[in-house]
Write an enzyme that holds these catalytic residues in place. Structure first.
Site, mmCIF file in Angstrom:
data_model
loop_
_atom_site.group_PDB
_atom_site.id
_atom_site.type_symbol
_atom_site.label_atom_id
_atom_site.label_comp_id
_atom_site.label_asym_id
_atom_site.label_seq_id
_atom_site.Cartn_x
_atom_site.Cartn_y
_atom_site.Cartn_z
ATOM 1 N N THR A 13 0.833 -1.208 0.000
ATOM 2 C CA THR A 13 0.000 0.000 0.000
ATOM 3 C C THR A 13 0.867 1.259 0.000
ATOM 4 O OG1 THR A 13 -0.238 0.110 2.414
ATOM 5 C CG2 THR A 13 -1.900 -1.165 1.203
ATOM 6 N N ASN A 14 2.029 1.201 0.604
ATOM 7 C CA ASN A 14 2.932 2.367 0.554
ATOM 8 C C ASN A 14 3.484 2.560 -0.855
ATOM 9 O OD1 ASN A 14 3.397 3.851 3.203
ATOM 10 N ND2 ASN A 14 3.401 1.707 3.846
ATOM 11 N N ILE A 93 16.102 -7.612 6.846
ATOM 12 C CA ILE A 93 17.225 -6.779 7.286
ATOM 13 C C ILE A 93 18.421 -7.042 6.373
ATOM 14 C CG2 ILE A 93 18.871 -6.397 9.181
ATOM 15 C CD1 ILE A 93 16.567 -6.651 11.113
ATOM 16 N N HIS A 110 8.499 3.635 8.824
ATOM 17 C CA HIS A 110 8.291 2.783 10.001
ATOM 18 C C HIS A 110 6.970 3.185 10.659
ATOM 19 C CE1 HIS A 110 9.279 0.144 13.288
ATOM 20 N NE2 HIS A 110 8.875 1.085 14.113
HETATM 21 C C1 GAR Z 1 3.611 -0.665 6.746
HETATM 22 O O1 GAR Z 1 2.834 -0.341 7.867
HETATM 23 C C2 GAR Z 1 5.048 -0.289 6.976
HETATM 24 O O2 GAR Z 1 5.222 0.870 7.719
HETATM 25 C C3 GAR Z 1 5.516 -1.480 7.786
HETATM 26 O O3 GAR Z 1 4.870 -2.598 7.205
HETATM 27 C C4 GAR Z 1 3.676 -2.180 6.541
HETATM 28 C C5 GAR Z 1 3.784 -2.573 5.089
HETATM 29 O O4 GAR Z 1 2.594 -2.313 4.403
HETATM 30 N N1 GAR Z 1 6.950 -1.598 7.736
HETATM 31 C C6 GAR Z 1 7.662 -2.057 8.738
HETATM 32 O O5 GAR Z 1 7.189 -2.478 9.780
HETATM 33 C C7 GAR Z 1 9.158 -2.059 8.492
HETATM 34 N N2 GAR Z 1 9.868 -2.101 9.739
HETATM 35 P P1 GAR Z 1 2.543 -2.180 2.820
HETATM 36 O O6 GAR Z 1 3.246 -3.405 2.220
HETATM 37 O O7 GAR Z 1 1.055 -2.211 2.534
HETATM 38 O O8 GAR Z 1 3.190 -0.891 2.419
#
Ligand code: GAR
Length: 208
Positions: A13-14, A93, A110
């Site tokens: 989603t990001n 990581i 984050h």
């Molecule tokens: C998001 O909330 C991002 O901030 C988090 O995982 C999710 C991914 O969502 N990332 C972490 O926790 C990294 N340490 P997405 O795949 O829908 O963007």
């Protein structure tokens, strides 16, 4: 125009927020040219394909150690001539090799207000579980440069989001994504692409 490479592992989603921001002109001076996934099943790959962005899969499972995996990802990023690397829900990581190759050229989103609920083991829903277990009344999101310290690099942007009675980790995650992550990540990318972020004494400073 800067080449933006996005690293993903899951739903993306990001990544979608970045694609939408690029289309609507919110990201100035940069273009998403490549999406690299650590997981072949990542729905983020579909989002990239739907938008004509080239993709690569470098499966974490195929590498027995972090150094070999980091080298594979670093080589791919050099090959695609990435000017900026965005970790957008990238759950793997990597070691210091990649930081040396892309110093202050990588940013991560984050889902908490760093230095709270961050570091090893704090990723995805675990972050929101920990925030709810502590009973914080505000959480949020942070975009920071990636350094060798997990979630420890210079903070670029942060946005607070309220925690509400009855929140589950899933509800809180969604609110933080909608109100914070999907806004500050494209904003930070745009600032970087316009050369508006400087690191001074280990701190990120946004130039006027
Ligand atoms: C998001 O909330 C991002 O901030 C988090 O995982 C999710 C991914 O969502 N990332 C972490 O926790 C990294 N340490 P997405 O795949 O829908 O963007």
């Amino acid at each position: 125009m800067k080449n933006i490479a996005v690293l993903v592992s899951g739903g993306g989603t990001n990544l979608q927020a970045l694609i939408d921001a690029e289309k609507s002109g919110i990201i100035k001076g940069g273009k998403i040219t490549c999406v690299i996934a650590s997981n072949p099943e990542a729905y983020a790959l579909k989002r990239a394909e739907n938008n004509g962005i080239s993709t690569r899969v470098i499966p974490r499972k195929e590498y027995s150690d972090v150094a070999d995996y980091t080298k594979a990802v670093t080589d791919a990023l050099i090959e695609v001539k990435a000017d900026l690397v965005v970790y957008a829900g990238f759950m793997t990581i990597l070691d210091e090799q990649i930081v040396k190759a892309f110093p202050y050229k990588m940013m991560n989103v984050h889902p908490a207000l760093i230095p709270s609920f961050c570091g090893k083991g704090f990723y995805g829903l675990h972050v929101h579980e920990a925030a709810l277990a502590k009973g914080v009344k505000l959480s949020g999101a942070t975009v920071h440069f990636v350094t060798e310290v997990c979630d420890g690099g210079p903070i670029i942007l942060q946005k607070a989001v309220p925690v509400e009675n009855g929140d589950t980790p899933e509800i809180l995650q969604r609110r933080i994504m909608e109100q914070a992550e999907w806004k500050i990540l494209p904003e930070a990318v745009s600032l970087f692409c316009q050369d508006k972020i400087e690191v001074i004494d280990g701190k990120a400073v946004i130039k006027d």
